[in-house]
Design a protein around this motif. Structure first.
Motif, PDB file in Angstrom:
ATOM      1  N   VAL A  39      24.246  40.642  47.940  1.00  0.00           N
ATOM      2  CA  VAL A  39      24.317  41.746  46.987  1.00  0.00           C
ATOM      3  C   VAL A  39      25.503  42.651  47.308  1.00  0.00           C
ATOM      4  N   GLY A  40      25.740  42.906  48.585  1.00  0.00           N
ATOM      5  CA  GLY A  40      26.880  43.738  48.982  1.00  0.00           C
ATOM      6  C   GLY A  40      28.201  43.093  48.609  1.00  0.00           C
ATOM      7  N   GLY A  41      28.321  41.809  48.856  1.00  0.00           N
ATOM      8  CA  GLY A  41      29.551  41.098  48.501  1.00  0.00           C
ATOM      9  C   GLY A  41      29.757  41.041  47.000  1.00  0.00           C
ATOM     10  N   GLY A  42      28.674  40.783  46.270  1.00  0.00           N
ATOM     11  CA  GLY A  42      28.766  40.757  44.813  1.00  0.00           C
ATOM     12  C   GLY A  42      29.121  42.116  44.250  1.00  0.00           C
ATOM     13  N   ALA A  43      28.519  43.155  44.795  1.00  0.00           N
ATOM     14  CA  ALA A  43      28.816  44.510  44.324  1.00  0.00           C
ATOM     15  C   ALA A  43      30.264  44.885  44.632  1.00  0.00           C
ATOM     16  N   ALA A  44      30.739  44.512  45.810  1.00  0.00           N
ATOM     17  CA  ALA A  44      32.126  44.811  46.173  1.00  0.00           C
ATOM     18  C   ALA A  44      33.097  44.089  45.240  1.00  0.00           C
ATOM     19  N   LEU A  45      32.827  42.819  44.958  1.00  0.00           N
ATOM     20  CA  LEU A  45      33.685  42.073  44.049  1.00  0.00           C
ATOM     21  C   LEU A  45      33.630  42.672  42.646  1.00  0.00           C
ATOM     22  N   ALA A  46      32.455  43.091  42.223  1.00  0.00           N
ATOM     23  CA  ALA A  46      32.321  43.713  40.899  1.00  0.00           C
ATOM     24  C   ALA A  46      33.123  45.010  40.816  1.00  0.00           C
ATOM     25  N   VAL A  47      33.094  45.806  41.875  1.00  0.00           N
ATOM     26  CA  VAL A  47      33.860  47.059  41.893  1.00  0.00           C
ATOM     27  C   VAL A  47      35.350  46.758  41.815  1.00  0.00           C
ATOM     28  N   VAL A  48      35.802  45.763  42.567  1.00  0.00           N
ATOM     29  CA  VAL A  48      37.225  45.397  42.537  1.00  0.00           C
ATOM     30  C   VAL A  48      37.622  44.915  41.141  1.00  0.00           C
ATOM     31  N   LEU A  49      36.746  44.165  40.474  1.00  0.00           N
ATOM     32  CA  LEU A  49      37.026  43.712  39.111  1.00  0.00           C
ATOM     33  C   LEU A  49      37.168  44.893  38.152  1.00  0.00           C
ATOM     34  N   VAL A  50      36.288  45.873  38.274  1.00  0.00           N
ATOM     35  CA  VAL A  50      36.363  47.048  37.401  1.00  0.00           C
ATOM     36  C   VAL A  50      37.621  47.860  37.703  1.00  0.00           C
ATOM     37  N   VAL A  51      37.935  48.027  38.977  1.00  0.00           N
ATOM     38  CA  VAL A  51      39.162  48.745  39.342  1.00  0.00           C
ATOM     39  C   VAL A  51      40.383  48.005  38.805  1.00  0.00           C
ATOM     40  N   ALA A  52      40.376  46.692  38.901  1.00  0.00           N
ATOM     41  CA  ALA A  52      41.493  45.893  38.391  1.00  0.00           C
ATOM     42  C   ALA A  52      41.663  46.091  36.894  1.00  0.00           C
ATOM     43  N   SER A  53      40.562  46.268  36.185  1.00  0.00           N
ATOM     44  CA  SER A  53      40.671  46.499  34.738  1.00  0.00           C
ATOM     45  C   SER A  53      41.368  47.820  34.455  1.00  0.00           C
ATOM     46  N   GLY A  54      41.271  48.755  35.371  1.00  0.00           N
ATOM     47  CA  GLY A  54      41.911  50.043  35.192  1.00  0.00           C
ATOM     48  C   GLY A  54      43.365  50.079  35.581  1.00  0.00           C
ATOM     49  N   VAL A  55      43.811  49.106  36.350  1.00  0.00           N
ATOM     50  CA  VAL A  55      45.211  49.114  36.801  1.00  0.00           C
ATOM     51  C   VAL A  55      46.072  48.085  36.070  1.00  0.00           C
ATOM     52  N   LEU A  56      45.579  47.568  34.970  1.00  0.00           N
ATOM     53  CA  LEU A  56      46.347  46.559  34.243  1.00  0.00           C
ATOM     54  C   LEU A  56      47.660  47.106  33.695  1.00  0.00           C
ATOM     55  N   GLY A  61      49.239  44.560  38.044  1.00  0.00           N
ATOM     56  CA  GLY A  61      47.864  44.589  37.553  1.00  0.00           C
ATOM     57  C   GLY A  61      47.380  43.233  37.069  1.00  0.00           C
ATOM     58  N   TYR A  62      48.234  42.527  36.342  1.00  0.00           N
ATOM     59  CA  TYR A  62      47.835  41.210  35.827  1.00  0.00           C
ATOM     60  C   TYR A  62      47.802  40.166  36.942  1.00  0.00           C
ATOM     61  N   TRP A  63      48.647  40.348  37.954  1.00  0.00           N
ATOM     62  CA  TRP A  63      48.596  39.442  39.110  1.00  0.00           C
ATOM     63  C   TRP A  63      47.272  39.630  39.856  1.00  0.00           C
ATOM     64  N   LEU A  64      46.846  40.895  39.992  1.00  0.00           N
ATOM     65  CA  LEU A  64      45.565  41.165  40.646  1.00  0.00           C
ATOM     66  C   LEU A  64      44.433  40.532  39.844  1.00  0.00           C
ATOM     67  N   GLY A  65      44.456  40.695  38.538  1.00  0.00           N
ATOM     68  CA  GLY A  65      43.435  40.082  37.693  1.00  0.00           C
ATOM     69  C   GLY A  65      43.408  38.573  37.834  1.00  0.00           C
ATOM     70  N   SER A  66      44.581  37.968  37.916  1.00  0.00           N
ATOM     71  CA  SER A  66      44.665  36.512  38.077  1.00  0.00           C
ATOM     72  C   SER A  66      44.134  36.087  39.441  1.00  0.00           C
ATOM     73  N   LEU A  67      44.462  36.839  40.471  1.00  0.00           N
ATOM     74  CA  LEU A  67      43.956  36.543  41.812  1.00  0.00           C
ATOM     75  C   LEU A  67      42.430  36.637  41.834  1.00  0.00           C
ATOM     76  N   LEU A  68      41.894  37.625  41.152  1.00  0.00           N
ATOM     77  CA  LEU A  68      40.442  37.782  41.116  1.00  0.00           C
ATOM     78  C   LEU A  68      39.766  36.627  40.387  1.00  0.00           C
ATOM     79  N   GLN A  69      40.452  36.012  39.439  1.00  0.00           N
ATOM     80  CA  GLN A  69      39.884  34.832  38.782  1.00  0.00           C
ATOM     81  C   GLN A  69      39.692  33.709  39.796  1.00  0.00           C
ATOM     82  N   VAL A  70      40.665  33.558  40.690  1.00  0.00           N
ATOM     83  CA  VAL A  70      40.567  32.541  41.738  1.00  0.00           C
ATOM     84  C   VAL A  70      39.403  32.873  42.673  1.00  0.00           C
ATOM     85  N   VAL A  71      39.254  34.149  43.014  1.00  0.00           N
ATOM     86  CA  VAL A  71      38.171  34.565  43.905  1.00  0.00           C
ATOM     87  C   VAL A  71      36.809  34.292  43.270  1.00  0.00           C
TER      88      VAL A  71
END
Length: 129
Positions: A39-56, A61-71
């Motif tokens: 749950v902690g790992g999932g929540a952390a990844l979810a927070v990073v995904l939401v933050v990434a949506s804000g830095v597009l 920003g798009y590189w971060l989003g692409s990296l998160l797709q791989v993760v």
């Protein structure tokens, strides 16, 4: 007017964050991970995904989003269903970026071109010209 690529990509990331949270709840029961880890790992990844949506709108920003797709796809190593879910979201990410870029290009051509009263504008009919 809002940037269509950014809006579509941010939407994908936010919905992906929601799915990751639910997948973490499933992972705690179906994998050998402890509740805190899953749950902690999932929540952390979810927070990073939401933050990434804000830095597009920022550089990288798009590189971060692409990296998160791989993760997210890589979480399929722990929960095999995430291979499919992550693959679907990666496809949605690519579609959002590609189609958003196409819309931006077409919008720029439209506003820089002949405009609505031009030969192919909304007022044109078959046989005009």
């Amino acid at each position: 007017m809002r940037d269509p690529k950014r809006v579509m990509a941010a939407t994908v990331l936010v919905f992906e964050a929601l799915v990751v949270v639910f997948a973490a709840l499933v992972a705690k029961d179906l994998t050998g991970l402890g509740t805190t880890t899953a749950v902690g790992g999932g929540a952390a990844l979810a927070v990073v995904l939401v933050v990434a949506s804000g830095v597009l709108g920022r550089p990288g920003g798009y590189w971060l989003g692409s990296l998160l797709q791989v993760v997210v796809v890589a979480t399929g190593l722990l929960l095999p269903a995430m291979l499919l879910v992550g693959g679907v979201f990666a496809g949605l990410w690519v579609a959002a970026v590609v189609l958003g870029t196409r819309i931006e290009r077409d919008r720029a051509a439209w506003s820089g071109g002949a405009g609505p009263s031009g030969p192919d504008g909304p007022g044109a009919t078959v046989g005009d010209g």
